[in-house]
Design a protein around this motif. Structure first.
Motif, PDB file in Angstrom:
ATOM      1  N   GLN A   1      26.979  38.365  45.140  1.00  0.00           N
ATOM      2  CA  GLN A   1      28.235  38.803  45.725  1.00  0.00           C
ATOM      3  C   GLN A   1      28.061  40.017  46.609  1.00  0.00           C
ATOM      4  O   GLN A   1      27.350  40.955  46.263  1.00  0.00           O
ATOM      5  CB  GLN A   1      29.177  39.153  44.575  1.00  0.00           C
ATOM      6  CG  GLN A   1      30.617  38.989  44.928  1.00  0.00           C
ATOM      7  CD  GLN A   1      31.448  39.008  43.650  1.00  0.00           C
ATOM      8  OE1 GLN A   1      31.327  38.144  42.790  1.00  0.00           O
ATOM      9  NE2 GLN A   1      32.271  40.024  43.523  1.00  0.00           N
TER      10      GLN A   1
ATOM     11  N   ASP B   1      46.274  48.468  52.570  1.00  0.00           N
ATOM     12  CA  ASP B   1      47.246  47.472  53.041  1.00  0.00           C
ATOM     13  C   ASP B   1      48.449  48.098  53.757  1.00  0.00           C
ATOM     14  O   ASP B   1      49.180  47.410  54.462  1.00  0.00           O
ATOM     15  CB  ASP B   1      47.721  46.595  51.882  1.00  0.00           C
ATOM     16  CG  ASP B   1      46.650  45.590  51.478  1.00  0.00           C
ATOM     17  OD1 ASP B   1      45.719  45.372  52.283  1.00  0.00           O
ATOM     18  OD2 ASP B   1      46.748  45.045  50.369  1.00  0.00           O
TER      19      ASP B   1
ATOM     20  N   GLY C   1      36.068  40.203  40.655  1.00  0.00           N
ATOM     21  CA  GLY C   1      35.175  40.160  41.813  1.00  0.00           C
ATOM     22  C   GLY C   1      35.923  40.246  43.128  1.00  0.00           C
ATOM     23  O   GLY C   1      35.347  40.533  44.159  1.00  0.00           O
ATOM     24  N   ASP C   2      37.226  39.997  43.070  1.00  0.00           N
ATOM     25  CA  ASP C   2      38.000  40.045  44.312  1.00  0.00           C
ATOM     26  C   ASP C   2      38.899  41.278  44.318  1.00  0.00           C
ATOM     27  O   ASP C   2      39.760  41.428  43.470  1.00  0.00           O
ATOM     28  CB  ASP C   2      38.856  38.791  44.470  1.00  0.00           C
ATOM     29  CG  ASP C   2      39.472  38.702  45.864  1.00  0.00           C
ATOM     30  OD1 ASP C   2      39.307  39.663  46.643  1.00  0.00           O
ATOM     31  OD2 ASP C   2      40.105  37.690  46.172  1.00  0.00           O
ATOM     32  N   VAL C   3      38.670  42.134  45.299  1.00  0.00           N
ATOM     33  CA  VAL C   3      39.429  43.376  45.350  1.00  0.00           C
ATOM     34  C   VAL C   3      40.582  43.303  46.353  1.00  0.00           C
ATOM     35  O   VAL C   3      41.230  44.298  46.645  1.00  0.00           O
ATOM     36  CB  VAL C   3      38.521  44.569  45.713  1.00  0.00           C
ATOM     37  CG1 VAL C   3      37.450  44.742  44.656  1.00  0.00           C
ATOM     38  CG2 VAL C   3      37.882  44.376  47.068  1.00  0.00           C
TER      39      VAL C   3
ATOM     40  N   ASP D   1      44.309  42.229  47.485  1.00  0.00           N
ATOM     41  CA  ASP D   1      45.523  41.822  46.789  1.00  0.00           C
ATOM     42  C   ASP D   1      46.744  41.639  47.669  1.00  0.00           C
ATOM     43  O   ASP D   1      47.839  41.436  47.159  1.00  0.00           O
ATOM     44  CB  ASP D   1      45.823  42.722  45.593  1.00  0.00           C
ATOM     45  CG  ASP D   1      46.055  44.165  45.980  1.00  0.00           C
ATOM     46  OD1 ASP D   1      46.028  44.465  47.183  1.00  0.00           O
ATOM     47  OD2 ASP D   1      46.261  44.982  45.071  1.00  0.00           O
ATOM     48  N   ILE D   2      46.550  41.612  48.972  1.00  0.00           N
ATOM     49  CA  ILE D   2      47.736  41.447  49.825  1.00  0.00           C
ATOM     50  C   ILE D   2      48.371  40.070  49.620  1.00  0.00           C
ATOM     51  O   ILE D   2      49.588  39.951  49.496  1.00  0.00           O
ATOM     52  CB  ILE D   2      47.395  41.732  51.301  1.00  0.00           C
ATOM     53  CG1 ILE D   2      48.672  41.761  52.124  1.00  0.00           C
ATOM     54  CG2 ILE D   2      46.437  40.734  51.881  1.00  0.00           C
ATOM     55  CD1 ILE D   2      48.476  42.426  53.464  1.00  0.00           C
TER      56      ILE D   2
ATOM     57  N   ASN E   1      50.002  39.996  46.241  1.00  0.00           N
ATOM     58  CA  ASN E   1      51.253  40.766  46.233  1.00  0.00           C
ATOM     59  C   ASN E   1      52.404  39.991  46.861  1.00  0.00           C
ATOM     60  O   ASN E   1      53.550  40.101  46.418  1.00  0.00           O
ATOM     61  CB  ASN E   1      51.059  42.096  46.962  1.00  0.00           C
ATOM     62  CG  ASN E   1      50.208  43.058  46.158  1.00  0.00           C
ATOM     63  OD1 ASN E   1      50.013  42.857  44.957  1.00  0.00           O
ATOM     64  ND2 ASN E   1      49.690  44.081  46.797  1.00  0.00           N
TER      65      ASN E   1
ATOM     66  N   LYS F   1      44.105  43.704  40.889  1.00  0.00           N
ATOM     67  CA  LYS F   1      42.988  43.001  41.509  1.00  0.00           C
ATOM     68  C   LYS F   1      41.741  43.163  40.664  1.00  0.00           C
ATOM     69  O   LYS F   1      41.700  44.012  39.780  1.00  0.00           O
ATOM     70  CB  LYS F   1      42.775  43.525  42.920  1.00  0.00           C
ATOM     71  CG  LYS F   1      42.708  45.033  43.044  1.00  0.00           C
ATOM     72  CD  LYS F   1      42.787  45.458  44.497  1.00  0.00           C
ATOM     73  CE  LYS F   1      42.914  46.964  44.607  1.00  0.00           C
ATOM     74  NZ  LYS F   1      43.094  47.422  45.968  1.00  0.00           N
ATOM     75  N   ASP F   2      40.727  42.332  40.961  1.00  0.00           N
ATOM     76  CA  ASP F   2      39.459  42.407  40.241  1.00  0.00           C
ATOM     77  C   ASP F   2      39.698  42.316  38.725  1.00  0.00           C
ATOM     78  O   ASP F   2      39.189  43.119  37.955  1.00  0.00           O
ATOM     79  CB  ASP F   2      38.756  43.726  40.614  1.00  0.00           C
ATOM     80  CG  ASP F   2      37.271  43.709  40.278  1.00  0.00           C
ATOM     81  OD1 ASP F   2      36.755  42.634  39.894  1.00  0.00           O
ATOM     82  OD2 ASP F   2      36.645  44.779  40.360  1.00  0.00           O
TER      83      ASP F   2
ATOM     84  N   MET G   1      37.920  35.399  48.320  1.00  0.00           N
ATOM     85  CA  MET G   1      36.478  35.390  48.564  1.00  0.00           C
ATOM     86  C   MET G   1      35.841  34.138  47.975  1.00  0.00           C
ATOM     87  O   MET G   1      36.056  33.810  46.813  1.00  0.00           O
ATOM     88  CB  MET G   1      35.844  36.635  47.940  1.00  0.00           C
ATOM     89  CG  MET G   1      36.359  37.929  48.533  1.00  0.00           C
ATOM     90  SD  MET G   1      36.093  39.291  47.415  1.00  0.00           S
ATOM     91  CE  MET G   1      34.356  39.622  47.751  1.00  0.00           C
ATOM     92  N   THR G   2      35.028  33.482  48.795  1.00  0.00           N
ATOM     93  CA  THR G   2      34.344  32.271  48.332  1.00  0.00           C
ATOM     94  C   THR G   2      33.426  32.584  47.156  1.00  0.00           C
ATOM     95  O   THR G   2      33.247  31.747  46.283  1.00  0.00           O
ATOM     96  CB  THR G   2      33.498  31.684  49.465  1.00  0.00           C
ATOM     97  OG1 THR G   2      32.694  32.714  50.009  1.00  0.00           O
ATOM     98  CG2 THR G   2      34.381  31.115  50.545  1.00  0.00           C
ATOM     99  N   SER G   3      32.897  33.804  47.130  1.00  0.00           N
ATOM    100  CA  SER G   3      31.921  34.139  46.093  1.00  0.00           C
ATOM    101  C   SER G   3      32.557  34.247  44.711  1.00  0.00           C
ATOM    102  O   SER G   3      31.862  34.302  43.714  1.00  0.00           O
ATOM    103  CB  SER G   3      31.224  35.455  46.449  1.00  0.00           C
ATOM    104  OG  SER G   3      32.176  36.464  46.644  1.00  0.00           O
ATOM    105  N   THR G   4      33.884  34.315  44.646  1.00  0.00           N
ATOM    106  CA  THR G   4      34.527  34.474  43.337  1.00  0.00           C
ATOM    107  C   THR G   4      35.338  33.239  42.943  1.00  0.00           C
ATOM    108  O   THR G   4      36.063  33.265  41.947  1.00  0.00           O
ATOM    109  CB  THR G   4      35.467  35.698  43.343  1.00  0.00           C
ATOM    110  OG1 THR G   4      36.389  35.551  44.411  1.00  0.00           O
ATOM    111  CG2 THR G   4      34.711  36.983  43.536  1.00  0.00           C
ATOM    112  N   MET G   5      35.191  32.169  43.707  1.00  0.00           N
ATOM    113  CA  MET G   5      35.963  30.966  43.385  1.00  0.00           C
ATOM    114  C   MET G   5      35.651  30.425  41.988  1.00  0.00           C
ATOM    115  O   MET G   5      36.530  29.924  41.301  1.00  0.00           O
ATOM    116  CB  MET G   5      35.695  29.880  44.421  1.00  0.00           C
ATOM    117  CG  MET G   5      36.442  30.116  45.718  1.00  0.00           C
ATOM    118  SD  MET G   5      35.927  28.965  46.975  1.00  0.00           S
ATOM    119  CE  MET G   5      36.648  27.446  46.392  1.00  0.00           C
ATOM    120  N   ASP G   6      34.388  30.558  41.587  1.00  0.00           N
ATOM    121  CA  ASP G   6      34.007  30.058  40.269  1.00  0.00           C
ATOM    122  C   ASP G   6      34.798  30.756  39.158  1.00  0.00           C
ATOM    123  O   ASP G   6      35.123  30.150  38.144  1.00  0.00           O
ATOM    124  CB  ASP G   6      32.509  30.271  40.030  1.00  0.00           C
ATOM    125  CG  ASP G   6      31.671  29.264  40.804  1.00  0.00           C
ATOM    126  OD1 ASP G   6      32.257  28.256  41.267  1.00  0.00           O
ATOM    127  OD2 ASP G   6      30.458  29.476  40.944  1.00  0.00           O
TER     128      ASP G   6
END
Ligand SMILES: [Zn+2]
Lengths: 339, 221
Positions: free
Chosen positions: A93, A158, B101-103, B105-106, B109, B127-128, B152-157
């Protein structure tokens, strides 16, 4: 015999000039776990150390067969440079930006007068130097950086999306800072040997902010970067995520040479909108490049090629778990394609 | 001020993203004895729905949506504590977060805003969010809907792992699971065993409300 070196071929192709065949490249990030295992250079260290970064970038060429080398692998070094908190990445990641440092015009003033040799900005430039010394005669050396609008969002959080509407002075001041930084940084990458500049500006999407704000805040800033690069004979590529079809005309009005389109864009439709920018894309990095097998990748590639894409490439950053064989299948399809 | 003047004013305040006006009018609604539930639904939430519609039609964009959302919450902060719900009218509970893993949040939200607008009590994990937190909170709060997102594709799992976690805790059937975010497709949602994937926040909210209605009210025992 090939008529051009990969370096000449890409330089021409990105500017829409005639070439013997399609170059095989990825304008978005190239690092994957299988390449890391093949070359012994892993994330997160390869994001921090110039030698390791260069080694993993090189694997894109030696292991996958891309006819270019490209750094870095993420888009957080710039925000980190300005002091934003970063969540460190892992082997799979990329790092991400978790803290923001700009709330006011005064905060912007404090960030002026930076030293580009510092932090990972310096590391990326060093890695470019290593790659250029080794491959610079033959292969394109692609430098990549986050674009000015998305950098502003990293710096401000944001709230940035509201600030451009409610506080224009602040919005323009922050864009001025990020644009100047982008130009300085891009120039330094070029001085170190980069010959192609990729601007990744994911949140600068007219689909998110609308044409009016895009025109006002993004176009002039992209134009300045593109002009600075053109003065140095460097081709530019702009990547924005999402379905950018309706905004392609606006995007190319900055004068950018090529536009990297996301997988959600319909290629035929996009080609009818873009006037002069060369379109690059747009294999789905998840459902095609990561999840399919090489035959599936070839089939998906064929569709995009038949639609008339100028350079086939991933539609967004390559997912770290993507198999080599799938990327190699895409490379093969590109190399076999004559216009 | 007439009741419908206040209600229309609340709608306008949300549409125009005027937080201060929304607060003022919310207070006025209470002072004048307007039903706070009506003020939220017909005033504030209505404004948010109009904005969502404008967003779909590309007449409004993220800046406008965020400002509208701020205005809606400013009004809701004042009105919601005064809403009394009885029996079957209790609010449906939403547990929402961006996956570990995903930070970003827009997007999350905005979904939360629309869910609040259609009447959910939204428990925002932020988030995360660690996978266990989704599962623990869903059980503790007797959730109706769990919303998991990533950009993020890296956190899809990890999105899939939330569904698996709900299963292994034996509460998968007690909640509806909606997943979302740029890289997530309906196929992916189906593959990991989620109930729904919607590209649009308001559609997600409307689906969630309907889906929550199909759950047995005494399923949590
Ligand atoms: Zn992208």
């Amino acid at each position: 015999m090939d008529e051009y070196t990969p370096k000449e071929r890409l330089a021409r192709a990105l500017r829409g000039e005639k070439v013997d065949r399609m170059p095989a490249i990825s304008v978005t990030q190239t690092g994957t776990v299988e390449q890391m295992e093949a070359c012994g250079s892993f994330w997160p260290e390869a994001n921090e150390d110039a030698n390791k970064m260069a080694t993993l970038a090189e694997a894109g060429h030696t292991v996958i067969g891309f006819e270019a080398v490209r750094v870095p692998f993420d888009i957080t070094a710039e925000a980190e440079f300005f002091g934003c908190d970063i969540k460190e990445g892992t082997k799979q990641q990329q790092p991400s930006v978790v803290g923001h440092v700009v709330k006011s015009i005064e905060d912007i003033d404090k960030l002026k007068g930076y030293d580009l040799s510092k932090g990972r900005i310096g590391v990326v430039c060093d890695a470019i130097k290593i790659l250029a010394d080794k491959y610079g005669n033959d292969l394109p050396i692609m430098g990549s950086m986050i674009g000015p609008f998305s950098l502003a969002q990293h710096l401000n959080g944001d709230d940035w999306f509201m600030a451009i509407m409610t506080d224009e002075d602040f919005g323009f001041a922050l864009m001025e800072l990020t644009t100047e930084f982008n130009i300085d940084y891009a120039k330094k990458m070029v001085e170190n040997g980069a010959d192609t500049m990729v601007i990744i500006d994911p949140t600068a999407s007219a689909m998110l902010i609308g044409d009016e704000f895009y025109q006002k805040f993004v176009v002039p800033s992209h134009k300045k970067i593109v002009d600075a690069m053109r003065d140095m004979n460097v081709a530019t590529v702009l990547h924005i995520c999402g379905d950018t079809t309706p905004s392609l005309t606006l995007m190319e009005s900055s004068g950018v040479d090529s536009i990297s389109i996301d997988q959600s864009v319909d290629v035929t439709n996009a080609l009818s909108k873009a006037d002069h920018a060369v379109l690059i894309g747009n294999l789905d990095p998840v459902s095609v490049l990561w999840k399919m097998d090489p035959d599936g990748v070839k089939e998906a590639s064929k569709k995009v090629l038949d639609d008339g894409i100028r350079i086939i490439a991933p539609g967004c950053g390559i997912v770290s778990n993507t198999p080599n064989a799938n990327l190699q299948a895409m490379v093969e399809m590109a190399k076999d394609h004559k216009y | 001020m007439e009741e419908n003047e206040i209600i229309n004013g609340l709608t306008e305040a949300v549409i125009n993203g005027k937080k201060d006006v929304a607060s003022e009018l919310a207070q006025k609604a209470l002072d004048e004895g307007v039903d706070p539930y009506k003020a939220v639904i017909e005033g504030l939430a209505n404004g948010m729905e109009i904005m969502s519609d404008k967003y779909d039609k590309k007449q409004a964009f993220i800046p406008h949506l965020l400002l509208a959302s701020n205005a809606m919450y400013a009004g809701m902060d004042i009105l919601t504590p005064h809403i009394k719900l009885e029996g079957a009218d209790t609010k449906k509970v939403l547990v929402i977060g961006s996956v570990e893993g995903d930070v970003h949040d827009i997007g999350k939200n905005l979904v939360k805003t629309m869910m609040s607008a259609v009447g959910f009590e939204a428990i925002d994990l932020g988030k995360d969010v660690p996978i266990e937190d989704f599962i623990k909170t869903a059980a503790e709060k007797k959730a109706d809907v769990v919303s998991v997102s990533t950009l993020m594709t890296s956190t899809m799992d990890n999105v899939g792992k939330v569904v698996t976690g709900l299963q292994s805790q034996g509460i998968r059937d007690k909640v509806k699971v909606i997943v979302g975010g740029a890289p997530i497709t309906p196929d992916f949602a189906q593959e990991i065993g989620a109930d729904m994937n919607k590209p649009d926040a308001m559609e997600a909210a409307k689906w969630a409300l309907e889906a929550a209605g199909t759950l047995s009210p005494d399923r949590w025992g």
